[in-house]
Design an enzyme around this catalytic site. Structure first.
Site, PDB file in Angstrom:
ATOM      1  N   SER A  79       0.837  -1.198   0.000  1.00 50.92           N
ATOM      2  CA  SER A  79       0.000   0.000   0.000  1.00 50.92           C
ATOM      3  C   SER A  79       0.871   1.248   0.000  1.00 50.92           C
ATOM      4  O   SER A  79       1.974   1.248   0.572  1.00 50.92           O
ATOM      5  CB  SER A  79      -0.857  -0.028   1.270  1.00 50.92           C
ATOM      6  OG  SER A  79      -1.444   1.222   1.494  1.00 50.92           O
TER       7      SER A  79
ATOM      8  N   TYR B  84      -1.968  -1.019  10.742  1.00 48.83           N
ATOM      9  CA  TYR B  84      -2.235  -1.590   9.418  1.00 48.83           C
ATOM     10  C   TYR B  84      -1.045  -1.324   8.487  1.00 48.83           C
ATOM     11  O   TYR B  84      -0.520  -2.228   7.838  1.00 48.83           O
ATOM     12  CB  TYR B  84      -3.519  -0.997   8.820  1.00 48.83           C
ATOM     13  CG  TYR B  84      -3.643  -1.281   7.351  1.00 48.83           C
ATOM     14  CD1 TYR B  84      -3.949  -2.563   6.903  1.00 48.83           C
ATOM     15  CD2 TYR B  84      -3.408  -0.285   6.395  1.00 48.83           C
ATOM     16  CE1 TYR B  84      -4.016  -2.844   5.546  1.00 48.83           C
ATOM     17  CE2 TYR B  84      -3.473  -0.559   5.048  1.00 48.83           C
ATOM     18  CZ  TYR B  84      -3.778  -1.844   4.622  1.00 48.83           C
ATOM     19  OH  TYR B  84      -3.831  -2.125   3.282  1.00 48.83           O
TER      20      TYR B  84
ATOM     21  N   LYS C 132       1.956  -3.868   6.528  1.00 45.55           N
ATOM     22  CA  LYS C 132       2.360  -3.875   5.110  1.00 45.55           C
ATOM     23  C   LYS C 132       3.878  -3.703   5.002  1.00 45.55           C
ATOM     24  O   LYS C 132       4.541  -4.366   4.214  1.00 45.55           O
ATOM     25  CB  LYS C 132       1.639  -2.756   4.350  1.00 45.55           C
ATOM     26  CG  LYS C 132       0.145  -2.976   4.216  1.00 45.55           C
ATOM     27  CD  LYS C 132      -0.153  -4.212   3.374  1.00 45.55           C
ATOM     28  CE  LYS C 132      -1.605  -4.603   3.388  1.00 45.55           C
ATOM     29  NZ  LYS C 132      -1.861  -5.927   2.830  1.00 45.55           N
TER      30      LYS C 132
HETATM   31  P1  NAD Z   1     -11.076  -7.149   1.167  1.00 42.39           P
HETATM   32  O1  NAD Z   1     -11.319  -7.132   2.637  1.00 42.39           O
HETATM   33  O2  NAD Z   1     -12.205  -6.890   0.262  1.00 42.39           O
HETATM   34  O3  NAD Z   1     -10.431  -8.555   0.746  1.00 42.39           O
HETATM   35  C1  NAD Z   1      -9.620  -9.304   1.596  1.00 42.39           C
HETATM   36  C2  NAD Z   1     -10.121 -10.747   1.553  1.00 42.39           C
HETATM   37  O4  NAD Z   1      -9.276 -11.511   2.417  1.00 42.39           O
HETATM   38  C3  NAD Z   1     -11.555 -10.888   2.068  1.00 42.39           C
HETATM   39  O5  NAD Z   1     -12.299 -11.669   1.163  1.00 42.39           O
HETATM   40  C4  NAD Z   1     -11.399 -11.612   3.411  1.00 42.39           C
HETATM   41  O6  NAD Z   1     -12.490 -12.451   3.683  1.00 42.39           O
HETATM   42  C5  NAD Z   1     -10.097 -12.362   3.205  1.00 42.39           C
HETATM   43  N1  NAD Z   1      -9.353 -12.637   4.432  1.00 42.39           N
HETATM   44  C6  NAD Z   1      -9.039 -11.773   5.433  1.00 42.39           C
HETATM   45  N2  NAD Z   1      -8.353 -12.418   6.397  1.00 42.39           N
HETATM   46  C7  NAD Z   1      -8.218 -13.720   5.993  1.00 42.39           C
HETATM   47  C8  NAD Z   1      -7.617 -14.868   6.552  1.00 42.39           C
HETATM   48  N3  NAD Z   1      -7.030 -14.858   7.750  1.00 42.39           N
HETATM   49  N4  NAD Z   1      -7.671 -16.038   5.866  1.00 42.39           N
HETATM   50  C9  NAD Z   1      -8.288 -16.098   4.656  1.00 42.39           C
HETATM   51  N5  NAD Z   1      -8.876 -15.028   4.086  1.00 42.39           N
HETATM   52  C10 NAD Z   1      -8.850 -13.861   4.746  1.00 42.39           C
HETATM   53  O7  NAD Z   1      -9.868  -6.152   0.886  1.00 42.39           O
HETATM   54  P2  NAD Z   1      -9.341  -5.556  -0.497  1.00 42.39           P
HETATM   55  O8  NAD Z   1      -9.724  -4.131  -0.559  1.00 42.39           O
HETATM   56  O9  NAD Z   1      -9.690  -6.456  -1.602  1.00 42.39           O
HETATM   57  O10 NAD Z   1      -7.783  -5.592  -0.213  1.00 42.39           O
HETATM   58  C11 NAD Z   1      -7.002  -6.698  -0.615  1.00 42.39           C
HETATM   59  C12 NAD Z   1      -5.578  -6.486  -0.119  1.00 42.39           C
HETATM   60  O11 NAD Z   1      -5.089  -5.269  -0.654  1.00 42.39           O
HETATM   61  C13 NAD Z   1      -5.457  -6.357   1.396  1.00 42.39           C
HETATM   62  O12 NAD Z   1      -4.270  -7.007   1.795  1.00 42.39           O
HETATM   63  C14 NAD Z   1      -5.361  -4.867   1.605  1.00 42.39           C
HETATM   64  O13 NAD Z   1      -4.656  -4.558   2.780  1.00 42.39           O
HETATM   65  C15 NAD Z   1      -4.591  -4.437   0.378  1.00 42.39           C
HETATM   66  N6  NAD Z   1      -4.828  -3.030   0.027  1.00 42.39           N
HETATM   67  C16 NAD Z   1      -6.103  -2.584  -0.123  1.00 42.39           C
HETATM   68  C17 NAD Z   1      -6.327  -1.245  -0.437  1.00 42.39           C
HETATM   69  C18 NAD Z   1      -7.719  -0.703  -0.551  1.00 42.39           C
HETATM   70  O14 NAD Z   1      -7.880   0.516  -0.476  1.00 42.39           O
HETATM   71  N7  NAD Z   1      -8.742  -1.527  -0.745  1.00 42.39           N
HETATM   72  C19 NAD Z   1      -5.236  -0.385  -0.624  1.00 42.39           C
HETATM   73  C20 NAD Z   1      -3.951  -0.889  -0.476  1.00 42.39           C
HETATM   74  C21 NAD Z   1      -3.757  -2.228  -0.161  1.00 42.39           C
HETATM   75  C1  WQD Z   2      -9.446   9.806   0.830  1.00 35.23           C
HETATM   76  C2  WQD Z   2      -9.628  11.304   1.048  1.00 35.23           C
HETATM   77  C3  WQD Z   2      -9.915  11.921   3.352  1.00 35.23           C
HETATM   78  C4  WQD Z   2     -13.798   9.940   3.897  1.00 35.23           C
HETATM   79  C5  WQD Z   2      -6.880   4.718   2.839  1.00 35.23           C
HETATM   80  C6  WQD Z   2      -5.804   4.027   3.618  1.00 35.23           C
HETATM   81  C7  WQD Z   2      -4.715   3.561   2.683  1.00 35.23           C
HETATM   82  C8  WQD Z   2      -5.287   2.723   1.543  1.00 35.23           C
HETATM   83  C9  WQD Z   2      -6.419   3.410   0.866  1.00 35.23           C
HETATM   84  C10 WQD Z   2      -5.196   0.425   2.241  1.00 35.23           C
HETATM   85  C11 WQD Z   2      -8.855  11.834   2.258  1.00 35.23           C
HETATM   86  C12 WQD Z   2     -11.162  12.244   2.561  1.00 35.23           C
HETATM   87  C13 WQD Z   2     -12.611  10.418   3.372  1.00 35.23           C
HETATM   88  C14 WQD Z   2     -14.822  10.868   4.246  1.00 35.23           C
HETATM   89  C15 WQD Z   2     -13.404  12.652   3.487  1.00 35.23           C
HETATM   90  N1  WQD Z   2      -5.837   1.479   2.040  1.00 35.23           N
HETATM   91  N2  WQD Z   2     -12.408  11.737   3.159  1.00 35.23           N
HETATM   92  N3  WQD Z   2     -14.571  12.194   4.032  1.00 35.23           N
HETATM   93  O1  WQD Z   2      -7.067   7.732   3.711  1.00 35.23           O
HETATM   94  O2  WQD Z   2      -6.229   8.137   1.349  1.00 35.23           O
HETATM   95  O3  WQD Z   2      -6.322   5.859   2.214  1.00 35.23           O
HETATM   96  O4  WQD Z   2      -7.388   3.832   1.831  1.00 35.23           O
HETATM   97  O5  WQD Z   2      -4.023   0.236   2.126  1.00 35.23           O
HETATM   98  O6  WQD Z   2      -3.814   2.837   3.461  1.00 35.23           O
HETATM   99  O7  WQD Z   2      -5.278   4.915   4.574  1.00 35.23           O
HETATM  100  O8  WQD Z   2      -8.426   6.984   1.708  1.00 35.23           O
HETATM  101  O9  WQD Z   2     -10.776   7.071   1.032  1.00 35.23           O
HETATM  102  O10 WQD Z   2     -10.212   7.171   3.496  1.00 35.23           O
HETATM  103  O11 WQD Z   2      -9.701   9.127   2.053  1.00 35.23           O
HETATM  104  O12 WQD Z   2     -13.240  13.864   3.322  1.00 35.23           O
HETATM  105  O13 WQD Z   2     -15.889  10.481   4.751  1.00 35.23           O
HETATM  106  O14 WQD Z   2     -11.012  11.557   1.334  1.00 35.23           O
HETATM  107  O15 WQD Z   2      -9.656  12.898   4.314  1.00 35.23           O
HETATM  108  O16 WQD Z   2      -8.421  13.131   1.908  1.00 35.23           O
HETATM  109  P1  WQD Z   2      -6.965   7.289   2.326  1.00 35.23           P
HETATM  110  P2  WQD Z   2      -9.855   7.516   2.098  1.00 35.23           P
END
Ligand code: NAD
Ligand code: WQD
Length: 338
Positions: A124, A149, A153
């Site tokens: 991330s 979190y 990562k």
């Molecule tokens: P998500 O929660 O939709 O998907 C994660 C999946 O993993 C889910 O289906 C959940 O049931 C499964 N899971 C969780 N713990 C588990 C375990 N112990 N054993 C088996 N399955 C398990 O999340 P996502 O948004 O699809 O994110 C996927 C990956 O990408 C995550 O590692 C997340 O941290 C990373 N990521 C997400 C974002 C984002 O904004 N969505 C951004 C950066 C990184």
């Molecule tokens: C985006 C912008 C808020 C909600 C997060 C995680 C990051 C990654 C992606 C996993 C910011 C603003 C938000 C609201 C708002 N996930 N906001 N009102 O914080 O950039 O990233 O998700 O890895 O690790 O931190 O994403 O969508 O929460 O916020 O004004 O109700 O929207 O302040 O500027 P963020 P976000």
């Protein structure tokens, strides 16, 4: 070639499985359904007219996970499984360290034991912390993370780098996602947050569908185009395609490689809100409230490395991201429940 996708029924995982099947990979999914459900599997099959093998297994259950490795040989793993809510990770850090680190260690150990040499890992942009100037470049390395979190990562990146150095893993591709949003354009797959969404676009989607009254914009006094926070939003289908390219790259290269996966362009909160208004063709109410603790002003990627080495360039713009999000919201008012 058979790919093990952990967390493959989740938001990003499900879209990636669709792209893998479309590219003729065989896919096995491990997911404990903590944040997804089995109907996602049916929808993947409906979309692709292909099937994936599914194991309802928790990666923390090493014995059950080992049975999966005994049953099938995998050419590579894409590792999505984990918890992802920043605020929750501050409240219950042990749960996050357990799932995202102990669970990953089980997986890495079994990969080593069963000779699975390639991994693509979901990292991330949060690993940059607030130490560096935008656009973030991979060469900056790891910053000071601001929540458990993010630290999970960062630790996973370090662990995989150490394993690659020790040649206990052949190649590890670390993808640093920026802000994935949007949904599959069929309206069959998308993000279904539990409870009140923490993230911007899922929150706006609930305002657009009338389930929440208005958006609260966290601060309008940042040093940005309109004072609201700027982020690099990427369509989840573009992100899914980046995984296929990363996988192809892993089969041709050894060692660790880190890639930013974004569009390289930042949008402010208000710009995203207005794009969503265009998508749903109505005005969406909002109010400006205080900054959210831990937020930074701007976060966007330098994407040149992914373009040069993976041949990856995001195709979809912010309007398409919002249109697809809105379509998914309208078509699935109660989430993916059938
Ligand atoms: P998500 O929660 O939709 O998907 C994660 C999946 O993993 C889910 O289906 C959940 O049931 C499964 N899971 C969780 N713990 C588990 C375990 N112990 N054993 C088996 N399955 C398990 O999340 P996502 O948004 O699809 O994110 C996927 C990956 O990408 C995550 O590692 C997340 O941290 C990373 N990521 C997400 C974002 C984002 O904004 N969505 C951004 C950066 C990184
Ligand atoms: C985006 C912008 C808020 C909600 C997060 C995680 C990051 C990654 C992606 C996993 C910011 C603003 C938000 C609201 C708002 N996930 N906001 N009102 O914080 O950039 O990233 O998700 O890895 O690790 O931190 O994403 O969508 O929460 O916020 O004004 O109700 O929207 O302040 O500027 P963020 P976000």
């Amino acid at each position: 070639m058979r790919i093990l996708v952990t967390g493959g029924l989740g938001y990003i995982g499900s879209h990636t499985v669709v792209e893998l099947l479309a590219n003729d990979y065989d896919v096995s999914i491990v997911d404990n359904l903590y944040n997804s459900n089995i109907h996602v599997l049916d929808r993947i099959e409906k979309l692709t007219s292909k099937s994936a093998t599914f194991y309802q297994v928790d990666i923390l259950d090493k014995e059950a996970l080992e049975k999966v490795f005994q049953k099938e040989h995998f050419d590579a793993v894409i590792h999505f499984a984990g918890y992802k809510a920043v605020g929750e990770s501050v409240a219950i850090p042990l749960t996050y360290y357990q799932n995202n680190i102990a669970g990953s260690l089980n997986l890495y150990e079994l990969m080593h034991k069963y000779g699975v040499e390639k991994i693509v890992f979901s990292s991330s942009a949060t690993v940059y912390g607030d130490d560096f100037a935008v656009p973030f470049k991979e060469e900056y390395g790891l910053g000071t993370t601001t929540n458990p979190y993010g630290t999970t990562k960062k630790f996973n990146e370090i662990i995989l780098s150490d394993l690659a150095k020790a040649k206990q893993i052949g190649s590890a591709i670390l993808l640093r996602y920026f802000n994935p949003i949007g949904a599959h354009e069929s309206g069959l797959l998308g993000e279904v947050p539990n409870g009140i969404p923490n993230n911007l676009v899922p929150y706006i989607a609930r305002v657009a569908s009338g389930k929440l009254d208005k958006l609260r914009v966290f601060g309008n006094d940042y040093d940005t185009i309109d004072g609201t926070g700027v982020r690099d939003y990427i369509h989840v289908v573009d992100l899914a395609k980046a995984h296929v390219l990363a996988l192809d790259y892993s089969f041709k290269h050894e060692g660790v490689e880190v890639f930013n996966i974004g569009t390289g362009k930042g949008y402010s909160v208000l710009e995203v809100l207005h794009a969503y208004e265009r998508a749903c063709q109505k005005k969406l109410p909002y109010e400006i409230v205080a900054r959210r603790p831990g937020d930074i002003a701007s976060c966007f990627a330098d994407c040149s490395k992914a373009q040069a080495l993976l041949g990856f360039k995001a195709q979809y713009d912010i309007d398409k991201m919002c249109e697809d999000s809105y379509r998914f919201t309208v078509m699935n008012p109660d989430g993916i429940d059938k």
